[in-house]
Design an enzyme around this catalytic site. Structure first.
Site, PDB file in Angstrom:
ATOM      1  N   ASP A   1       0.863  -1.184   0.000  1.00 54.00           N
ATOM      2  CA  ASP A   1       0.000   0.000   0.000  1.00 54.00           C
ATOM      3  C   ASP A   1       0.897   1.231   0.000  1.00 54.00           C
ATOM      4  O   ASP A   1       1.495   1.586   1.032  1.00 54.00           O
ATOM      5  CB  ASP A   1      -0.905   0.009   1.239  1.00 54.00           C
ATOM      6  CG  ASP A   1      -1.996  -1.052   1.181  1.00 54.00           C
ATOM      7  OD1 ASP A   1      -1.784  -2.088   0.508  1.00 54.00           O
ATOM      8  OD2 ASP A   1      -3.047  -0.862   1.817  1.00 54.00           O
TER       9      ASP A   1
ATOM     10  N   LYS B   1      -6.965   3.405  -3.436  1.00 52.10           N
ATOM     11  CA  LYS B   1      -7.392   3.398  -2.036  1.00 52.10           C
ATOM     12  C   LYS B   1      -7.595   4.828  -1.569  1.00 52.10           C
ATOM     13  O   LYS B   1      -6.821   5.716  -1.930  1.00 52.10           O
ATOM     14  CB  LYS B   1      -6.328   2.685  -1.201  1.00 52.10           C
ATOM     15  CG  LYS B   1      -6.534   2.682   0.307  1.00 52.10           C
ATOM     16  CD  LYS B   1      -5.384   1.930   0.973  1.00 52.10           C
ATOM     17  CE  LYS B   1      -5.414   2.067   2.490  1.00 52.10           C
ATOM     18  NZ  LYS B   1      -4.264   1.372   3.128  1.00 52.10           N
TER      19      LYS B   1
ATOM     20  N   LYS C   1     -10.393   0.273  -2.504  1.00 49.49           N
ATOM     21  CA  LYS C   1     -10.294   0.075  -1.068  1.00 49.49           C
ATOM     22  C   LYS C   1     -10.603   1.376  -0.323  1.00 49.49           C
ATOM     23  O   LYS C   1      -9.786   2.289  -0.296  1.00 49.49           O
ATOM     24  CB  LYS C   1      -8.881  -0.403  -0.688  1.00 49.49           C
ATOM     25  CG  LYS C   1      -8.680  -0.621   0.822  1.00 49.49           C
ATOM     26  CD  LYS C   1      -7.282  -1.136   1.109  1.00 49.49           C
ATOM     27  CE  LYS C   1      -7.005  -1.221   2.619  1.00 49.49           C
ATOM     28  NZ  LYS C   1      -5.658  -1.747   2.915  1.00 49.49           N
TER      29      LYS C   1
END
Length: 326
Positions: free
Chosen positions: A163, A226, A262
């Protein structure tokens, strides 16, 4: 109850997004009607309602899409081991047995780099991937060569997913080439590990910036986009989600590659998870309701879902403290 998908990684099921050349004509054409987006988002909680069997099934699906996360300065190996145990057995065995959902796990365990080896060892044989936050998380302001090196170290330590955080200044200054080049380098450094691009949407200023940043990151090869690090003052919201998943839909329509989504930060209640799932179903379709294409970045959400499932099975609510994460 329907059994869950056991393969979590998008590159296993879907052709991996290789990225495309930066198309500035496409980027500049992207707009966002803020008032219309906010009106649409405001209607979402009241438009769909799922009850009883359907609600239980949706909550079980939500569990399979949770990136169970601990990103605290006081994280310890023991805390991570307990979190991994919770990820392997997210709901009490008797409840899962009553629902005929034995074997259900979360989508991933998300930790800092120093906890990767502990998580990998704790999850051995479970099929649950380890995600690591990287690139100077959460601000993304460390030297560029160190951010690339951090990715390499995390991949070498066994992380399946990385991430990364983008440089917000590239978005705020409209330097889309710099954002593209940065994301492209991060994607290359990840190798076989799949990469989630954290936009930190609460710091991007406008929904148009969110839409354009989403598109540029996908062009550069992001596997997921995300919302947030969870450390900003404003994290995942429904308007931001609507903008980002419509960018995903447009990218899929043009390129044929499915990108994951996400939302992270601030999603702690079952009812909120249901709203996000129904929005994904409405805008992207059922294919995106699988853990290889949708994740919740969350810690306390799982406890509330477990509490609701216990009520569904037994007819009584238990105290929240009985559903600790670790």
């Amino acid at each position: 109850m329907q059994t869950q998908t056991t393969t979590h990684l998008p590159q296993v099921i879907e052709p991996r997004n290789p990225g495309i050349d930066l198309d500035m004509q496409w980027v500049r054409a992207v707009q966002a009607n803020t008032s219309a987006i906010e009106r649409r988002a405001a209607t979402l909680p009241g438009r769909r309602s799922v009850k009883k069997d359907y609600q239980a099934a949706w909550l079980l699906r939500a569990i399979s899409c949770v990136d169970l996360t601990t990103l605290s300065g006081d994280d310890t190996a023991e805390r991570v081991r307990r979190l991994c145990a919770k990820g392997r057995q997210p709901v009490r065995a008797d409840i899962l047995s009553a629902l005929d959902m034995q074997g259900l796990t979360v989508g991933a365990i998300c930790v800092y780099h120093d906890m990767i080896e502990t998580a990998v060892a704790s999850l051995q044989g479970s099929g649950i991937p380890v995600a690591a936050v990287s690139t100077g998380f959460p601000a993304g302001l460390s030297p560029f060569h160190l951010r690339l090196a951090e990715i390499g170290e995390s991949v070498a330590a066994g992380a399946d997913e990385i991430d990364i955080v983008i440089s917000r200044r590239h978005v705020l200054s409209g330097n889309w080439q710099a954002l593209y080049d940065e994301m492209r380098a991060f994607r290359h450094a990840c190798g076989e590990a799949h990469v989630k691009a954290i936009l930190a949407t609460g710091e991007l200023g406008t929904l148009r910036n969110v839409a354009r940043a989403s598109l540029v990151c996908m062009m550069a090869g992001a596997d997921f986009i995300k919302t947030s690090t969870g450390k900003e003052s404003e994290n995942a919201t429904l308007p931001v989600t609507l903008v980002m998943i419509r960018a995903i839909r447009e990218y899929y329509d043009r390129t044929g590659f499915r990108i994951g989504y996400k939302p992270a930060g601030g999603i702690s209640k079952s009812k909120d998870a249901l709203v996000y799932l129904t929005l994904i179903k409405d805008e992207l379709g059922d294919r995106w309701l699988q853990p290889d294409l949708f994740r919740f970045g969350a810690s306390s959400l799982l406890g509330d879902i477990e509490r609701q499932l216990e009520h569904y099975v037994t007819g009584t609510y238990s105290a929240s403290y009985r559903h600790a994460m670790g």
